[in-house]
Scaffold this motif. Structure first.
Motif, PDB file in Angstrom:
ATOM      1  N   ASP A 101       0.452  10.083 -40.856  1.00 29.09           N
ATOM      2  CA  ASP A 101      -0.759  10.390 -40.098  1.00 29.09           C
ATOM      3  C   ASP A 101      -1.437   9.038 -39.812  1.00 29.09           C
ATOM      4  N   ASN A 102      -1.189   8.451 -38.586  1.00 29.83           N
ATOM      5  CA  ASN A 102      -0.701   9.077 -37.388  1.00 29.83           C
ATOM      6  C   ASN A 102       0.628   8.489 -36.889  1.00 29.83           C
ATOM      7  N   TYR A 103       0.933   7.230 -37.135  1.00 28.66           N
ATOM      8  CA  TYR A 103       2.060   6.552 -36.504  1.00 28.66           C
ATOM      9  C   TYR A 103       2.757   5.652 -37.522  1.00 28.66           C
ATOM     10  N   VAL A 113      14.693   0.840 -38.136  1.00 32.45           N
ATOM     11  CA  VAL A 113      15.615   1.964 -37.963  1.00 32.45           C
ATOM     12  C   VAL A 113      14.955   3.194 -37.365  1.00 32.45           C
ATOM     13  N   ALA A 114      13.624   3.237 -37.346  1.00 33.73           N
ATOM     14  CA  ALA A 114      12.954   4.409 -36.771  1.00 33.73           C
ATOM     15  C   ALA A 114      11.508   4.085 -36.458  1.00 33.73           C
ATOM     16  N   THR A 115      11.014   4.686 -35.364  1.00 37.63           N
ATOM     17  CA  THR A 115       9.598   4.623 -35.025  1.00 37.63           C
ATOM     18  C   THR A 115       9.139   6.012 -34.637  1.00 37.63           C
ATOM     19  N   ASP A 116       7.893   6.272 -34.865  1.00 40.47           N
ATOM     20  CA  ASP A 116       7.299   7.558 -34.515  1.00 40.47           C
ATOM     21  C   ASP A 116       7.007   7.562 -33.012  1.00 40.47           C
ATOM     22  N   PRO A 117       7.534   8.521 -32.248  1.00 41.49           N
ATOM     23  CA  PRO A 117       7.260   8.526 -30.807  1.00 41.49           C
ATOM     24  C   PRO A 117       5.853   8.994 -30.472  1.00 41.49           C
ATOM     25  N   MET A 118       5.201   9.697 -31.404  1.00 45.11           N
ATOM     26  CA  MET A 118       3.862  10.232 -31.157  1.00 45.11           C
ATOM     27  C   MET A 118       2.849   9.355 -31.893  1.00 45.11           C
ATOM     28  N   THR A 119       1.947   8.739 -31.146  1.00 42.93           N
ATOM     29  CA  THR A 119       1.042   7.765 -31.754  1.00 42.93           C
ATOM     30  C   THR A 119      -0.215   8.380 -32.354  1.00 42.93           C
ATOM     31  N   PHE A 120      -0.536   9.609 -31.968  1.00 44.34           N
ATOM     32  CA  PHE A 120      -1.735  10.232 -32.535  1.00 44.34           C
ATOM     33  C   PHE A 120      -1.400  11.653 -33.008  1.00 44.34           C
ATOM     34  N   THR A 121      -1.573  12.634 -32.166  1.00 46.07           N
ATOM     35  CA  THR A 121      -1.207  14.001 -32.515  1.00 46.07           C
ATOM     36  C   THR A 121      -0.109  14.475 -31.582  1.00 46.07           C
ATOM     37  N   TYR A 147      -5.058   6.381 -36.747  1.00 43.78           N
ATOM     38  CA  TYR A 147      -5.798   5.922 -35.565  1.00 43.78           C
ATOM     39  C   TYR A 147      -7.250   5.634 -35.929  1.00 43.78           C
ATOM     40  N   ALA A 148      -7.747   4.551 -35.404  1.00 42.50           N
ATOM     41  CA  ALA A 148      -9.172   4.236 -35.548  1.00 42.50           C
ATOM     42  C   ALA A 148      -9.594   3.370 -34.375  1.00 42.50           C
ATOM     43  N   SER A 149     -10.728   3.651 -33.806  1.00 45.60           N
ATOM     44  CA  SER A 149     -11.280   2.821 -32.738  1.00 45.60           C
ATOM     45  C   SER A 149     -11.802   1.517 -33.352  1.00 45.60           C
ATOM     46  N   PRO A 150     -12.259   0.581 -32.544  1.00 42.05           N
ATOM     47  CA  PRO A 150     -12.821  -0.670 -33.098  1.00 42.05           C
ATOM     48  C   PRO A 150     -13.979  -0.446 -34.063  1.00 42.05           C
ATOM     49  N   SER A 151     -14.540   0.746 -34.056  1.00 38.66           N
ATOM     50  CA  SER A 151     -15.633   1.056 -34.982  1.00 38.66           C
ATOM     51  C   SER A 151     -15.124   1.632 -36.293  1.00 38.66           C
ATOM     52  N   GLY A 152     -13.813   2.022 -36.321  1.00 38.20           N
ATOM     53  CA  GLY A 152     -13.284   2.708 -37.487  1.00 38.20           C
ATOM     54  C   GLY A 152     -13.385   4.208 -37.382  1.00 38.20           C
ATOM     55  N   TYR A 153     -14.021   4.691 -36.326  1.00 40.34           N
ATOM     56  CA  TYR A 153     -14.191   6.125 -36.112  1.00 40.34           C
ATOM     57  C   TYR A 153     -13.209   6.621 -35.063  1.00 40.34           C
ATOM     58  N   GLU A 154     -12.969   7.931 -35.077  1.00 43.86           N
ATOM     59  CA  GLU A 154     -12.241   8.584 -33.994  1.00 43.86           C
ATOM     60  C   GLU A 154     -13.153   9.653 -33.375  1.00 43.86           C
ATOM     61  N   TYR A 155     -12.719  10.190 -32.231  1.00 44.01           N
ATOM     62  CA  TYR A 155     -13.511  11.166 -31.469  1.00 44.01           C
ATOM     63  C   TYR A 155     -14.883  10.593 -31.112  1.00 44.01           C
ATOM     64  N   THR A 156     -14.855   9.349 -30.675  1.00 43.84           N
ATOM     65  CA  THR A 156     -16.121   8.644 -30.418  1.00 43.84           C
ATOM     66  C   THR A 156     -16.815   9.083 -29.145  1.00 43.84           C
ATOM     67  N   GLU A 157     -16.134   9.847 -28.308  1.00 42.98           N
ATOM     68  CA  GLU A 157     -16.769  10.339 -27.090  1.00 42.98           C
ATOM     69  C   GLU A 157     -17.237  11.779 -27.235  1.00 42.98           C
ATOM     70  N   LYS A 317     -10.918   4.873 -45.128  1.00 45.27           N
ATOM     71  CA  LYS A 317     -11.298   3.644 -44.411  1.00 45.27           C
ATOM     72  C   LYS A 317     -10.165   2.637 -44.238  1.00 45.27           C
ATOM     73  N   ASP A 318      -9.124   2.743 -45.059  1.00 49.51           N
ATOM     74  CA  ASP A 318      -7.979   1.872 -44.845  1.00 49.51           C
ATOM     75  C   ASP A 318      -7.137   2.494 -43.741  1.00 49.51           C
ATOM     76  N   ASN A 319      -7.051   1.772 -42.610  1.00 53.00           N
ATOM     77  CA  ASN A 319      -6.471   2.382 -41.413  1.00 53.00           C
ATOM     78  C   ASN A 319      -5.005   2.016 -41.184  1.00 53.00           C
ATOM     79  N   LYS A 320      -4.656   0.766 -41.392  1.00 51.49           N
ATOM     80  CA  LYS A 320      -3.271   0.334 -41.223  1.00 51.49           C
ATOM     81  C   LYS A 320      -2.773  -0.188 -42.560  1.00 51.49           C
ATOM     82  N   VAL A 321      -1.716   0.455 -43.089  1.00 48.03           N
ATOM     83  CA  VAL A 321      -1.242   0.142 -44.436  1.00 48.03           C
ATOM     84  C   VAL A 321       0.259  -0.112 -44.385  1.00 48.03           C
TER      85      VAL A 321
END
Length: 773
Positions: A101-103, A113-121, A147-157, A317-321
């Motif tokens: 969750d998510n990519y 050897v593998a990548t997720d084709p779906m980057t979000f949902t 997924y996280a926007s530059p603010s760390g949040y999603e669904y920002t709109e 809060k840890d977004n990319k691990v």
């Protein structure tokens, strides 16, 4: 066609039937009608569907039934049970499932050897496959990003922006699973605590800050060592991390849905959100190519009892691990697979569908069975040799196995098919000892309804037409059930008394221990209209899975916890044909003593036929005994959750009354056979028998190399055939019938060719009429 669907395929699916109807309604040319009819028959089927007359998903055409439909069944690449491991140093293909969750991006020993084709949902699991040399350490490296926007949040709109959470879960066929042994490195984190102190919130995103650090140099490569900047992974439960938005595969459009925007939370408009990813420069979505194996419901292929959901210590809060795990090449992961030294057969006897036998061939079979029924063991051995067995020997042996005090040795577990394959083979050997001209035991294909087998020529009536349900017609009319039964009349393979608590039915007959009926011939209370769906037969036979998954498919219609088919290939005929009368079972329905009804052996040869083809298409798993459980196997049905001796790969089968190598014709040894021995000796290349529908395959090519060869008179006139190799073909069915089919096909092709020239003239006029219409 729908967005994303192949246009040619869509035309085949949707246009041809309508075009055919229009042409037939408005064009009077007989030739044209003939050609259009021929076209519909010989045209290529939709992508993924087999041609008419061929069982789906690569199954062979022929007497086994099957229709031209695309079948969907799970592809299970991680064994839910502990299996043996290939000998140390042996290269192997590692398969598995990865859910992030998510990519994610997956590296193995330095290679992507593998990548997720779906980057979000949607929150999809991906089936992966890669090679290991068997010598190097295994180094797994995975980048997983929520997924996280530059603010760390999603669904920002939206009116309610939120902080998401990430998670990683993976299982691999070598036994590697995610858990706290993995190391983590956080690349991005946010919103930071400092920015929240400064006013960052869901209503003040401008104040939010996400921190990031550089990825460690070479972290995906071979030999990388984690240091103190890495931390042990934290395990989470699904109630803490969640499974997210379940993916769904659109079979019509061949795409994965449903994708949503990380900004607005709305479904992406392009292609209805099917196989599209969000892009800031294209909010409607960008189309991506997704295979069905990359659009899996993680809950259906992963289990928290085997692997754990992991992340860093901060789930939100840890977004990319980054994740790493090193597994030593010589790490012990289980019992080493036994080496199968059975030689490949150069010829095999052919088991044929019973209705393809000539009258004389069928009479040979039934006459030999009557001899087995009415001849003592001593007299039979004297007359027919050491392979002879009385018919009732098999009824008693089946009862003893089922009623073993440790647990049923022949049913409700992985040993079902190994035990019954051995049982059927011992019966076949005895049958052929009486009359070698029989050549092989026939089978009853339950997917075929015509001609009926419940006639005077074959099995007689169902229900029985006697006053109490007795079967008084058919080739086995008034088939006797032994009275005054005594277990002392029987001995095991070593010539010893049988260690069993079974002493006969409540009335002293050779029936189940709880049976109360006193009729001295076979009883049936069921129906003669039973049939099994041919699509379901081939779904189980072609299942890409492991041994126990196949057994669950033919027994209860599931595999890996997923529904695959409706009904039971094995149990269905027992219950539907044998039937019940009040609390009393027909003889074929009584699980313990079902071999009392002669239909048993023809039915179980058909179940063996399914297993035989399954082993063929899963030949890549043979080196690991097809994933047969080595320990902690659990039963199903009445033995659900129970583990006991007899179930596992290296266990002797029903050792109270087992099968010696001599009993089965493997060798002159009196050693009792294990489940592993039977898997070795009865694979499609090593078994003494094959089936009339089996195709010629390359010895090392697996199912993809199979090519059908039907109706060749030189093959079909004999009941033995060369074992499957790239240079030989397998005899099938009745030679006359097969040749007739080929002649009809030839005539059809000739008709199409001769009609083509005449049709060209008619086609222009017809096209004009269609346009006018």
């Amino acid at each position: 066609p729908p967005d994303g669907a192949p246009r040619v395929s869509a035309c085949r699916r949707f246009c041809v039937p309508d075009l055919l109807s229009m042409l037939r309604r408005f064009c009077s040319s007989v030739m044209l009608r003939c050609l259009v009819s021929i076209y519909v028959v010989v045209a290529q089927p939709p992508d993924g569907a087999p041609p008419d007359g061929a069982p789906p998903d690569g199954g062979p055409p022929g007497q086994g039934g099957g229709v031209a439909t695309t079948l969907e069944e799970p592809h299970i690449v991680v064994n839910a049970h502990k299996q043996c491991v290939a000998p140390s140093g042996s290269p192997q293909t590692i398969t598995g499932y990865v859910y992030c969750d998510n990519y994610f991006e997956l590296w193995f020993n330095g290679e992507l050897v593998a990548t997720d084709p779906m980057t979000f949902t949607p929150h999809n699991a991906v089936q992966v496959s890669f090679e290991w040399d068997g010598v190097s350490d295994k180094e797994f490296a995975i980048m997983c990003m929520d997924y996280a926007s530059p603010s760390g949040y999603e669904y920002t709109e939206t009116a309610t922006p939120q902080i998401g959470d990430g998670v990683l879960m993976a299982e691999f066929s070598d036994g590697t699973v995610t858990g706290s042994a993995w190391s983590t490195f956080v690349v991005t984190h946010g919103p930071t605590a400092e920015s929240e102190t400064a006013g960052c919130s869901a209503t003040n995103l401008d104040a939010c800050v996400v921190s990031s650090v550089a990825e460690p140099t070479g972290w995906t490569g071979v030999g990388f060592e984690v240091d103190n900047t890495w931390s042990a992974a934290t395990e989470y439960t699904s109630s803490e991390a969640g499974w997210g938005r379940t993916p769904s595969w659109n079979t019509t459009a061949s795409c994965c849905g449903t994708s949503t925007s990380p900004m607005t939370q709305a479904t992406l408009s392009l292609n209805g959100g099917c196989s599209v990813n969000y892009a800031a420069e294209n909010p409607d979505g960008e189309a991506v190519t997704v295979e069905q194996r990359e659009c899996l419901d993680p809950q259906s292929v992963l289990s928290e009892s085997r692997s754990k959901m992991i992340w860093s210590s901060d789930l939100q809060k840890d977004n990319k691990v980054l994740f790493r795990l090193k597994v030593a090449a010589n790490a012990s992961t289980g019992i080493e697979c036994p080496v199968c030294d059975a030689p490949a057969r150069t010829s095999q006897r052919v088991r044929r569908e019973m209705r393809s036998l000539t009258d004389d061939e069928w009479t040979n079979v039934t006459t030999a069975m009557w001899i087995m029924k009415n001849t003592s063991q001593a007299d039979g051995v004297a007359a027919y040799g050491p392979s002879f067995r009385t018919y009732d020997y098999f009824v008693v042996k089946h009862l003893v196995a089922m009623l073993d005090l440790r647990g049923d040795q022949a049913h409700f577990g992985p040993m079902f098919m190994t035990w019954h394959s051995a049982f059927i083979l011992e019966f076949e050997n005895a049958l052929l000892s009486v009359n070698p001209e029989i050549l092989a035991l026939p089978y009853w294909d339950t997917t075929k309804t015509e001609p009926s087998v419940f006639t005077d020529k074959y099995f007689g009536s169902a229900p029985g037409t006697g006053p109490n349900g007795e079967v008084i017609d058919g080739a086995f009319k008034n088939w006797p059930i032994k009275s005054n039964f005594s277990i002392d009349d029987y001995q095991n393979a070593a010539g010893e008394a049988i260690n069993t608590t079974y002493t006969g039915s409540t009335t002293g007959m050779l029936r189940g221990p709880d049976a109360t009926r006193t009729e001295t011939v076979v009883l049936r209370f069921g129906t003669s209209s039973y049939t099994y769906d041919p699509n379901d037969f081939w779904k189980c036979a072609n299942l890409d899975a492991f041994w126990y998954d196949w057994y669950e498919c033919v027994e209860q219609g599931t595999a890996g916890g997923l529904g695959v088919v409706s009904g039971s290939l094995h149990s269905g005929p027992h219950g539907q044909v044998g039937g019940k009368s009040g609390d009393d079972s027909g003889d074929f329905e009584d699980v313990a003593s079902s071999p009392n009804d002669a239909i048993f052996f023809f039915h179980h040869a058909d179940v063996d036929r399914n297993a035989y083809w399954w082993m063929h298409v899963n030949s890549d798993k043979r080196a690991t005994a097809y994933g047969y459980p080595t320990e902690a196997a659990t039963g199903i049905g009445a033995y659900s959750g129970m583990t006991y001796y007899g179930q596992h790969l290296m266990d002797t089968m029903s050792d109270a009354w087992g099968f010696s190598a001599q009993d089965l014709g493997f060798s002159d040894s009196s050693d009792l056979q294990t489940n592993a021995d039977v898997l070795c000796q009865l694979s499609p290349t090593t078994a003494v028998y094959t089936y009339d529908f089996v195709v010629a395959c390359q010895a090392d090519g697996g199912a993809d190399a199979c090519q059908a060869s039907w109706g060749e008179e030189a093959n079909t006139t004999n009941a033995t055939t060369a074992a499957p190799t790239s240079a030989t073909t397998t005899a099938v069915g009745d030679g006359t019938e097969s040749t007739t089919v080929l002649e009809n096909v030839t005539t059809t092709v000739e008709a199409e060719t001769s009609a083509a020239a005449a049709v060209v003239t008619s086609l222009s006029l017809c096209a004009l009429l269609v346009v006018i219409r």
